[in-house]
Design a protein around this motif. Sequence first.
Motif, PDB file in Angstrom:
ATOM      1  N   ASP A  56     -22.971  26.535  17.649  1.00 22.94           N
ATOM      2  CA  ASP A  56     -22.398  25.250  18.171  1.00 22.94           C
ATOM      3  C   ASP A  56     -21.446  25.483  19.329  1.00 22.94           C
ATOM      4  OD1 ASP A  56     -23.803  21.938  17.886  1.00 22.94           O
ATOM      5  OD2 ASP A  56     -21.984  22.297  19.023  1.00 22.94           O
ATOM      6  N   ILE A  57     -21.295  24.785  20.429  1.00 22.25           N
ATOM      7  CA  ILE A  57     -20.233  24.858  21.356  1.00 22.25           C
ATOM      8  C   ILE A  57     -19.118  23.988  21.018  1.00 22.25           C
ATOM      9  CG2 ILE A  57     -21.574  25.824  23.448  1.00 22.25           C
ATOM     10  CD1 ILE A  57     -21.306  22.797  24.359  1.00 22.25           C
ATOM     11  N   ALA A  59     -16.342  23.076  18.412  1.00 19.46           N
ATOM     12  CA  ALA A  59     -15.696  23.660  17.362  1.00 19.46           C
ATOM     13  C   ALA A  59     -15.612  22.954  16.268  1.00 19.46           C
ATOM     14  CB  ALA A  59     -14.318  24.325  17.843  1.00 19.46           C
ATOM     15  N   VAL A  62     -18.785  23.170  14.069  1.00 22.59           N
ATOM     16  CA  VAL A  62     -18.543  24.632  13.533  1.00 22.59           C
ATOM     17  C   VAL A  62     -17.901  24.232  12.217  1.00 22.59           C
ATOM     18  CG1 VAL A  62     -18.060  26.808  13.724  1.00 22.59           C
ATOM     19  CG2 VAL A  62     -19.343  25.824  15.394  1.00 22.59           C
ATOM     20  N   THR A  95     -18.936  29.624  17.041  1.00 20.36           N
ATOM     21  CA  THR A  95     -19.140  29.155  18.399  1.00 20.36           C
ATOM     22  C   THR A  95     -19.386  30.484  19.185  1.00 20.36           C
ATOM     23  OG1 THR A  95     -16.736  29.523  18.692  1.00 20.36           O
ATOM     24  CG2 THR A  95     -17.355  27.075  18.263  1.00 20.36           C
TER      25      THR A  95
END
Length: 460
Positions: A56-57, A59, A62, A95
């Motif tokens: 996932d972008i 953070a 994540v 990420t």
Amino acid sequence: MTNQYTGLYNSELPPEGQRQALRDGAVPVTVYGLGKMGLPLAAVYAKTTGNVVGVDIDADVVRMVNDGECHVAKEPGLPELVAEQAGRGALRATTDSVAAAKEGAIHVIIVPTPLTDDHEPDLAAFVAVLDSIAAGLAPGDMVVVECTVPPKTSSELVVPHLEAKSGISRTEFGVAFCPERTSSGRALQDITGSHPKIVGGVDTESTRVASLVYGEITSNEVIAVSDATTAESVKLFEGLYRDVNIALANELARIRDDLGIDVTEAIHAANTQPYCDIHAPGPGVGGHCIPWYPYFITSRVTTDTPLILTAREVNDSMPAFTADTLRTELSHAGRDIETATVAVLGVTYRPGVAETRATPAAGVIDRLTEHGATVLAVDPMLDDDVVASFGATPVSLADLSAHDLDAAVVVTPHEEFDDIDWAAFDDLVVIDGRGTLGDIGHRVYTIGAGPRNTEVRHHD
Ligand SMILES: NC(=O)C1=CN([C@@H]2O[C@H](COP(=O)(O)OP(=O)(O)OC[C@H]3O[C@@H](n4cnc5c(N)ncnc54)[C@H](O)[C@@H]3O)[C@@H](O)[C@H]2O)C=CC1
Ligand SMILES: CC(=O)N[C@@H]1[C@@H](OP(=O)(O)OP(=O)(O)OC[C@H]2O[C@@H](n3ccc(=O)[nH]c3=O)[C@H](O)[C@@H]2O)O[C@H](C(=O)O)[C@@H](O)[C@@H]1O
């Protein structure tokens, strides 16, 4: 780059050996997108294979996943499954999409595919993921597209893009469209068995691999259709069917006053006929799916599509119809919307889902503001700044009765609204957008059903 894993595309293992390899974690899975749909999907893949890395972008997403926490609200069973799978090391998040792509032998794409303001599908996030996959693609890999895309995307974008960027021949990796047919609030049961799983590959081997993989994921049947474009169309047709049928219900709600009946009662009675399935009217159609999918078709075909576009017009007219109906009802009660304070209840696109994309509440707030009303808004799932971004003054449910309201519009009936003490308010005029209000002791107009409790009251 060597991956100690078993790619399933053109695998020389017998089918049962491939299934066993998948179950034993010898076929690492990378899931791109850990949102409302991606997180439950990654968790189910982790339970099945024991070897998933999620990308996932965000953070924060994540971090939470690696801590075994679930950022998706109101998904029964998901917090426990995420904790369990992260706890046993079956689900990790990062990420670093390229590193994760290099690890994966199955690449599952479930990132947003939104619409631009001029109704064009926006595949920017999707293509960014393709670039990462290309950097880590290996012969034998399988790419599974779960997020909704326009027809021909798998065959005319995914395959040539991956081949060009990775340098690997399209004969050495698989691509299939396997639509996410999941509804928020019941994601795990939908992913694992509520409906048959549709799969469609860009070639026979891709369809075979996708069928084998989803045969391990779902307890329901796997329906292998002719090709990826057919599978892409299946997903969009489901959404089109829904949008057109909601539009019929909404058009019937618009003629309710002409007919002088409770249209929702008539719809329920009509639907006792097995060939009739008229949907429910309401203040509009929201979410980043149903109102957007029609444009995934119309933007890709040259033939006129009057029904699809007219249905969109009808559904897009409902927020204004809702606000205009309030103006009329206030007038019938001898009051003027221009001096009214109105509370909009529910800003997300449907109850229990923290999603505001294309929410009907936006149009309702805009139209009420155009009419000169002072607009407050309540949504227990959203932060004040999100509510305020729609042009309404955010109010907590607890503080609502402290405001001298003239009216209320229930756009999205969150379950928390069941506890509203309506007796705490004087002489409200209420629009019940979804037919969820009982006898609340105020004048109510229900979209589709019409007015009730309309005896004139003196407003001090
Ligand atoms: N929400 C729904 O009810 C359904 C959605 N879908 C499809 O699934 C897609 C995703 O839907 P949701 O999960 O609800 O969206 P979402 O907005 O809840 O989650 C999307 C996630 O993807 C992440 N993301 C965005 N760009 C990324 C990138 N380049 N790489 C990695 N991660 C990235 C975001 O940070 C976010 O965590 C939709 O666009 C739609 O096509 C399909 C069926 C149901
Ligand atoms: C064909 C179908 O039922 N698709 C489902 C749909 O889920 P989604 O979360 O978008 O919710 P939804 O129940 O379709 O509602 C969308 C919008 O339409 C409104 N709505 C829905 C049904 C209805 O009879 N009347 C109505 O006005 C809702 O209030 C909401 O604003 O779209 C999802 C998707 O494709 O993203 C899909 O996976 C789900 O199975």
